[in-house]
Structure formats: C-alpha cells, structure tokens
Design an enzyme around this catalytic site. Sequence first.
Site, PDB file in Angstrom:
ATOM      1  N   ARG A  90       0.817  -1.218   0.000  1.00 21.37           N
ATOM      2  CA  ARG A  90       0.000   0.000   0.000  1.00 21.37           C
ATOM      3  C   ARG A  90       0.849   1.266   0.000  1.00 21.37           C
ATOM      4  O   ARG A  90       0.313   2.372  -0.163  1.00 21.37           O
ATOM      5  CB  ARG A  90      -0.942  -0.015   1.223  1.00 21.37           C
ATOM      6  CG  ARG A  90      -0.262   0.288   2.538  1.00 21.37           C
ATOM      7  CD  ARG A  90      -1.099  -0.132   3.739  1.00 21.37           C
ATOM      8  NE  ARG A  90      -2.170   0.775   4.075  1.00 21.37           N
ATOM      9  CZ  ARG A  90      -2.083   1.767   4.961  1.00 21.37           C
ATOM     10  NH1 ARG A  90      -0.936   2.017   5.576  1.00 21.37           N
ATOM     11  NH2 ARG A  90      -3.137   2.512   5.225  1.00 21.37           N
ATOM     12  N   TRP A 148      12.000   7.670   6.415  1.00 16.73           N
ATOM     13  CA  TRP A 148      13.022   6.847   7.062  1.00 16.73           C
ATOM     14  C   TRP A 148      13.167   5.486   6.390  1.00 16.73           C
ATOM     15  O   TRP A 148      14.245   4.894   6.425  1.00 16.73           O
ATOM     16  CB  TRP A 148      12.827   6.783   8.569  1.00 16.73           C
ATOM     17  CG  TRP A 148      11.833   5.844   9.179  1.00 16.73           C
ATOM     18  CD1 TRP A 148      10.594   5.543   8.745  1.00 16.73           C
ATOM     19  CD2 TRP A 148      12.020   5.120  10.412  1.00 16.73           C
ATOM     20  NE1 TRP A 148       9.973   4.677   9.617  1.00 16.73           N
ATOM     21  CE2 TRP A 148      10.831   4.400  10.650  1.00 16.73           C
ATOM     22  CE3 TRP A 148      13.066   5.013  11.327  1.00 16.73           C
ATOM     23  CZ2 TRP A 148      10.663   3.588  11.770  1.00 16.73           C
ATOM     24  CZ3 TRP A 148      12.896   4.207  12.439  1.00 16.73           C
ATOM     25  CH2 TRP A 148      11.714   3.510  12.655  1.00 16.73           C
ATOM     26  N   ARG A 169       3.577  16.625   8.928  1.00 16.65           N
ATOM     27  CA  ARG A 169       4.411  15.822   9.816  1.00 16.65           C
ATOM     28  C   ARG A 169       5.606  15.273   9.052  1.00 16.65           C
ATOM     29  O   ARG A 169       5.571  15.124   7.832  1.00 16.65           O
ATOM     30  CB  ARG A 169       3.606  14.680  10.432  1.00 16.65           C
ATOM     31  CG  ARG A 169       3.103  13.620   9.441  1.00 16.65           C
ATOM     32  CD  ARG A 169       2.265  12.593  10.197  1.00 16.65           C
ATOM     33  NE  ARG A 169       1.983  11.401   9.425  1.00 16.65           N
ATOM     34  CZ  ARG A 169       0.782  11.093   8.926  1.00 16.65           C
ATOM     35  NH1 ARG A 169      -0.237  11.915   9.095  1.00 16.65           N
ATOM     36  NH2 ARG A 169       0.595   9.965   8.255  1.00 16.65           N
ATOM     37  N   GLU A 206      -5.385   9.412   5.718  1.00 19.03           N
ATOM     38  CA  GLU A 206      -5.165   8.038   5.244  1.00 19.03           C
ATOM     39  C   GLU A 206      -5.632   6.989   6.251  1.00 19.03           C
ATOM     40  O   GLU A 206      -5.639   5.788   5.943  1.00 19.03           O
ATOM     41  CB  GLU A 206      -3.680   7.822   4.911  1.00 19.03           C
ATOM     42  CG  GLU A 206      -2.766   7.545   6.082  1.00 19.03           C
ATOM     43  CD  GLU A 206      -2.373   8.760   6.906  1.00 19.03           C
ATOM     44  OE1 GLU A 206      -1.481   8.628   7.774  1.00 19.03           O
ATOM     45  OE2 GLU A 206      -2.955   9.861   6.691  1.00 19.03           O
ATOM     46  N   GLY A 263       7.343   7.001  13.185  1.00 11.66           N
ATOM     47  CA  GLY A 263       7.537   5.748  12.473  1.00 11.66           C
ATOM     48  C   GLY A 263       6.967   4.563  13.228  1.00 11.66           C
ATOM     49  O   GLY A 263       6.731   3.512  12.638  1.00 11.66           O
ATOM     50  N   ASP A 302       3.962   3.606  14.403  1.00 12.34           N
ATOM     51  CA  ASP A 302       2.526   3.764  14.465  1.00 12.34           C
ATOM     52  C   ASP A 302       1.852   2.390  14.384  1.00 12.34           C
ATOM     53  O   ASP A 302       1.711   1.876  13.290  1.00 12.34           O
ATOM     54  CB  ASP A 302       2.027   4.713  13.375  1.00 12.34           C
ATOM     55  CG  ASP A 302       2.708   4.498  12.014  1.00 12.34           C
ATOM     56  OD1 ASP A 302       3.794   3.892  11.946  1.00 12.34           O
ATOM     57  OD2 ASP A 302       2.142   4.968  11.018  1.00 12.34           O
ATOM     58  N   GLU A 333       7.204  -6.637   5.404  1.00 11.71           N
ATOM     59  CA  GLU A 333       7.668  -5.437   6.105  1.00 11.71           C
ATOM     60  C   GLU A 333       8.051  -5.727   7.548  1.00 11.71           C
ATOM     61  O   GLU A 333       8.842  -5.002   8.146  1.00 11.71           O
ATOM     62  CB  GLU A 333       6.585  -4.362   6.081  1.00 11.71           C
ATOM     63  CG  GLU A 333       5.308  -4.761   6.811  1.00 11.71           C
ATOM     64  CD  GLU A 333       4.317  -3.622   6.938  1.00 11.71           C
ATOM     65  OE1 GLU A 333       4.729  -2.450   6.876  1.00 11.71           O
ATOM     66  OE2 GLU A 333       3.127  -3.920   7.136  1.00 11.71           O
ATOM     67  N   GLU A 353      -3.153  -1.372  11.903  1.00 13.87           N
ATOM     68  CA  GLU A 353      -4.257  -0.800  11.142  1.00 13.87           C
ATOM     69  C   GLU A 353      -4.488  -1.449   9.785  1.00 13.87           C
ATOM     70  O   GLU A 353      -5.506  -1.204   9.152  1.00 13.87           O
ATOM     71  CB  GLU A 353      -3.989   0.694  10.915  1.00 13.87           C
ATOM     72  CG  GLU A 353      -3.899   1.504  12.181  1.00 13.87           C
ATOM     73  CD  GLU A 353      -3.704   2.982  11.889  1.00 13.87           C
ATOM     74  OE1 GLU A 353      -4.407   3.792  12.519  1.00 13.87           O
ATOM     75  OE2 GLU A 353      -2.870   3.326  11.029  1.00 13.87           O
TER      76      GLU A 353
END
Length: 570
Positions: free
Chosen positions: A179, A186, A232, A299, A330, A332, A530, A545
């Site tokens: 996505r 980063w 941000r 988003e 980073g 989240d 990831e 999420e």
Amino acid sequence: MQRQLFLLVLLMVLFAARFPEVSALPLYEAPEEDETIDSCPSPVYCKGELLDVVQRAMIFNDSKTFVDMSQLNSVNITLDNFWQMMNASNGKPTKAEVENFVKSNFISENETISWTPTDFNPSPTILQQIDNEKVREFAKNLIAIWPSLGRKISPDVYENPEQHSILEVPNGFIVPGGRFKEIYYWDSYWIIKGLLLSEMYDTVRGMLENICHLINEIGFMPNGSRRYYLNRSHPPVFTLMIQEYLKYTQNTGWLKDNIQCVETELNFWLKNRTEFVKKNGVFYELAHFEPPSNTPRPESYSKDLDTCSIYNEAAQKTCYKALKGGAESGWDFSTRWFFDGSGGTETNLTHILTQRVVPVDLNAFLCKAFSDVAEFYDILDNTERRDLWQERADTWNKSIEMVFYDDDEGIWLDYDPILQRNRNYFYPSNFAPLWAKTYDLNKKDYYGKRATEYLLNYGIDMYLGGIPTSLGQSGEQWDFRNAWPPLQEFVVLGLIQTGNVNATDMGKTFGHNWISSNMIGYNENKIMFEKYDALDPGKFGGGGEYEVQAGFGWTNGVALAFIDLLYTNK
C-alpha cells in the site's frame, strides 16, 4: 516556580548567544485548544466535507485507498459534483451514492508509472563475495526485487498537480511496497543502503535529490511524498543517507551543491520539535515528536475517528495530534506512546500521548545528524560551520547521557518530562545511541557489556524470529510479537560497534538469526514482508491498522546490509 522560570529563560538566553542563527527560531508553541490545524490545505485530500463524507462511508477497507486516488477533473469540478450529490440526497447520501460519486470522479493508478532503474545490475560484486551458496542465492533474489519497486511520477501529476495527492519529484525512486506507493522518509535510508550494495549509485543520487527537492519546496522532509503528510515528518535520517552515498561514491561535488537543504532539514527540527526538559534540577534542550495538526489522519480517517470518539471536541484534537505524532515517529502504533493513570503503558490506543514522550531514538538521530553535518562542512573546508554543528552534537551527546541513560538498567530509556522520570520498558529503540555512536566512545566496552546484560536480563536472546519491538502485547504493530528490520539493525550494529567481545558475539548471533528468518519466510512465500514474527522464524507479523505488506524496501535493505556484514569474504 519563579526560580524555575528564571533558570529556563537564562538557559534560553545562553543558548541563543551560543547559536545566534537559532535565536530567531522560537520554540514550538502548541495551538490553542479551539484552533483547528488541518493536514494540508487540499479540500479533497486533507480537510472538508468531501473527505469526511467519503471516509465515513467506509467504501474501502483501507482509508488510504481513497486519498491515494487521482481526480479525473479539476478540484472545482470535483467539489461541484460532490455538492450536487449532497443536495440531491438532502445531505445524507447512501453508501452506494458515495461509492458512485467516487467512481465517477476519481481513478487509481494514474499518478506513478513503473520504472526500471537504468543502473540496475542483477549481478553486482557483493554476490561474488558471498561464500555460502544459499545466502548468495537469497541475496540475488533480493537484488532482483528492486525493479518491481521502481516508480516515476506520471506526466499528469506535473500537468495537474492539484488533482493528485502525490507530490511531484524529479527522479525515479524505490518505494517500500504494498500500500506504500510513494517515497517514505526513514524507509528510504535502509532502501538506499541496499541499493548501494547493489551498485545502483545513480538511483540513490536521484532519490537524494528527490528529498532535497521536497525539503526546498516544503521546508522539511515530510513523512512521505503525499499532500496529507505535509504536516508531519519522520525520523530524521537524511544525513545518514548522504554518508552512505559518499562512502561509495566520494561525490563531494553533490554534497557542495546540496549542503543547504541538509541544514534546512535540521533547522526545521530545531525550530519545531525541541523543548527544554528538566531532570534532576537541570534543563536540557531535546526533541520530541509533535506535529501541529490536530485533525484525523486522512489516510486513516475512520480509524482515528473511532480511536478518539470517547473524548470531547478539545480532547479529540489532542488525541488526533498524538496519533499523528505516533505516525511521525515511524512507530505507528506502540505502547511506547501510551499513558495509563500512573504514567505506565497498561492501556490502549485511545490513551496515546506521543508528544509527552522525549524519545531516545529521535535524539540519537539528531545528534548523529549534527555530527554528520559537521563532517560535511569539514569536507567542504568550512571550519566555522563545522565547529558550530559539532558543538551542537557535543551538547546533544551530553544531554543524551544525562537524560536517557539508566545506570541500573544499563541502557538508554525514553523520558517522561511530566513525571520527570525514565520510562523503564524494553524497546530496541533503547539501543539507538549505540547504533548512532552518540555516547562517550571511550566507554564503548562498558556500554557494550551493560547492553548485553540488559538483553539477557529480558531474555531477548530466546527470540529466534527477530528481536521483538516490545514485550507488551497490545495488538499494535509496533509491539510484541512483531520484529521490524530497522530495529534489528539498531541492536545488531549497536552491539558490534562497541567492540566488546560478548556484545559482538551477541550482535552477530542476532544478525544470523534475522537472515535465517528472512530466508525461511522467502523460501515459503517467495516474497519479503515489512515485519516478521519474533517467536516464529519466517512468519510475517501482524496487528495494527492494515494487513502485512509485501515488497519490501527496508526489509531487503537491512537483509543485504547484514549479509554484507556477516557473510561476505571481503
């Protein structure tokens, strides 16, 4: 109270006298509770009734899907068509009507085009330096992934920028995957490390120039190259990317041409993300994550509405800001940003307050960046700027020691300025000063020894799938059981760089475990993820999420870096 205020003002005056060009940059002031600060000015992608109606209708499983779509017409026509729908439905359109409006006015996959880097080489030198046949084949497969992640901005974005949420950049780039179809700040550091090992120097230079382009246009590097990220940033690792590029190319001409954008980026952090915190009666200037925007993330719109729904309007704004702070970090999201009634983490995402935490890793990143810029100016023979930035690095280095290091635990810990105490929880970010070398290097052996004991004390050596992100089982993706590639590097490189025998052995063991886990997962699925499961080697991670994403830029980069460190014969 008056004495504390006097000391704070005095410290600020002394700081301004020492760094005069920063004295004009006021400390960040939080907005009034009744002031609404949107993610960006776009009435389609960042604020307004259109965004609210579409995202509340939840016509997509992922809120990011809508704000990544391109408009088929100008913004004014899109808005006119929206209000026609609203008027026809008396302001209460059905889900089907909203879905039809989106289908008639938006399109996916109109913003970037596939791009194969011209310097892609399927057989770079690193492959000849790997003796282990299975690892060599794995590395070859990793390198072969890069073209599938290559993107360029489509001509329509340049011609009609307001009809897209993606931001235009001049060069092709490598995306994380899944996505994440745009540049991420980063993430790009570890992607670049992998690209350099793949000898894709031109691609890396183009990516660095893209970042400079965004910094020059915006004033800082945003979280990602989307309009809805304009309020941000992300962990500041731009100087580390440049250091890696220079290590391979010695292109000091590029450095000379772009040094000003590096300073612009760091001055953004000094101006907007620092505060004076007090510990043991002494004030220290340090940074924290606190984007000023206090509305739902476009988003993740519906999720943010749900997370903050228990609060009144003013408290909702604080909650939205905290969520954006978590995204800026980073991490989240994570228990790292949670606060229960006693200042602990035994709660859930609704009680996130990222802006309250003074994070170890952010301040290590900045300290390293200050030192890097000093080195850049040394290369460019500008001793005045070199000394100024080195003095900043030295000051931050001492502050990191005094505020974050816990002698009892033998590691650095995040700081809570409200309770004026460290937050004593295991996170790999506690190792960021080791990784960034932002400590007294004369004590390397001692710090390595203590860090090894710390890991053993928490039983981290027992996790064969990777070093867990935390030991808190919150269901958030930056917590247990997930193991994230960048965090593996914090610990592995941090330990090895100390030179302590036990720390080096443990660091190498963690590194070998990580490559083994990655190889198991790749052999079973033929893709890279990831994040992974710390308990089950090769299994992808979960929580958070969205579904786990494949690709994956920084996973490939960290794996190639570990292979270079542990498996090559050079």
